[in-house]
Design a protein around this motif. Structure first.
Motif, short mmCIF file in Angstrom:
data_model
loop_
_atom_site.label_atom_id
_atom_site.label_comp_id
_atom_site.label_asym_id
_atom_site.label_seq_id
_atom_site.Cartn_x
_atom_site.Cartn_y
_atom_site.Cartn_z
N VAL A 173 0.85 -1.19 0.00
CA VAL A 173 0.00 0.00 0.00
C VAL A 173 0.89 1.24 0.00
N ALA A 174 1.05 1.84 -1.15
CA ALA A 174 1.85 3.06 -1.27
C ALA A 174 1.39 3.82 -2.51
N LEU A 175 0.95 5.05 -2.30
CA LEU A 175 0.40 5.86 -3.38
C LEU A 175 0.73 7.33 -3.15
N HIS A 176 1.02 8.02 -4.23
CA HIS A 176 1.27 9.46 -4.16
C HIS A 176 0.57 10.12 -5.34
N SER A 177 -0.35 11.06 -5.06
CA SER A 177 -1.03 11.78 -6.13
C SER A 177 -0.90 13.28 -5.90
#
Length: 290
Positions: free
Chosen positions: A101-105
């Motif tokens: 779980v790793a996200l950057h927006s």
């Protein structure tokens, strides 16, 4: 359901070696005939995908070949009453890890008056941090409905389409585009009362996206009741490369009609993500929030 035609691979026939002097087979020839028979080679050919779930399994496997991916994101949301439309657009980018779980927006939204607001979001494990405009980072819950609406996650869409495909009606249609370069998995609904489809996963997603606007309408004195709301239409499309089965793009387009004073208030939303290729950097929380 229309399925993509299977691909047939040519099978090489084994060549029997003979001894010219006596016509007897050598042990080597027997070995080749045993290990290279057409039946054996046919059994080793991968089965061509047929169902929606076959394609989704291949897409999941293909996306797992890279540690992370980058996507461009565009969106538009509007509310129309008596011919007057209030709308906002969004343009941004998304980096999403695979297997964790790793996200950057980050991106920019623009309202009907031309006012722009920047937005940046990190989700790593159970932690989420949001920065809007000039404000500092604030901790948010990644599972909260508001945050789920902010996170456009094309990789998680694979699981969503798997849920759609497992319904009794088999709601996902599979088509191969002209030229055979891509395969499209599609869910479509025409105009119908929201209450008639409220238990469908794709309708629940659309309703969740609409909830913040519905609450704003209620505050403004507009009664928004699920039994009175009409889904004006919905189309969700997941596009895969026909050879690698990697996700190429995803699009969600839907609308609602809300009756008010003998008229309909129209809500519309369009969101799409396009794959920009593998991402080689790290996706982790920024130093000032760790």
């Amino acid at each position: 359901m229309r399925t993509r035609p299977g691909r047939t691979a040519a099978l090489a026939l084994p060549v029997a070696l003979t001894l010219a002097a006596c016509g007897a087979e050598t042990d080597d020839a027997k070995t080749r005939e045993t290990t290279s028979s057409p039946a054996r080679e046919a059994s080793e050919q991968p089965r061509a995908p047929e169902s929606a779930e076959d394609f989704l399994d291949l897409a999941e496997k293909a996306m797992a070949e890279e540690p992370a991916w980058s996507f461009s994101v565009t969106g538009e949301e509007g509310l129309t009453l008596q011919g007057q439309k209030s709308a906002a657009t969004y343009e941004g980018s998304l980096r999403r890890a695979v297997g964790r779980v790793a996200l950057h927006s980050q991106g920019v939204s623009t309202n009907s008056k031309g006012t722009k607001k920047t937005e940046e979001l990190y989700v790593v494990g159970d932690a989420g941090y949001l920065k809007e405009g000039a404000a500092g980072w604030k901790a948010v819950s990644p599972v909260a409905p508001e945050m789920r609406n902010k996170v456009e996650d094309p990789i998680a869409v694979v699981d969503a389409f798997r849920t759609y495909a497992r319904t009794a009606d088999g709601e996902v249609k599979v088509t191969e585009t002209e030229g055979g370069d891509t395969v499209e998995l599609r869910v479509v609904s025409g105009e119908q009362k929201l209450s008639a489809v409220q238990d469908r996963a794709w309708a629940k997603k659309a309703e969740r996206e609409f909830d913040p606007t519905a609450e704003q309408l209620r505050v403004a004195g507009v009664p928004v009741e699920d039994g009175q709301v009409t889904l004006s239409g919905l189309e969700e499309v997941l596009v895969l490369d026909a050879t690698s089965y990697r996700i190429e793009s995803h699009r969600l387009d839907f609308g609602f009609l809300i009756p008010y004073n003998g008229q309909d208030i129209t809500f519309e939303q369009k969101v799409s993500e396009a794959n920009q290729g593998p991402y080689r950097g790290k996706i982790e929380l920024p130093a000032d929030v760790r």
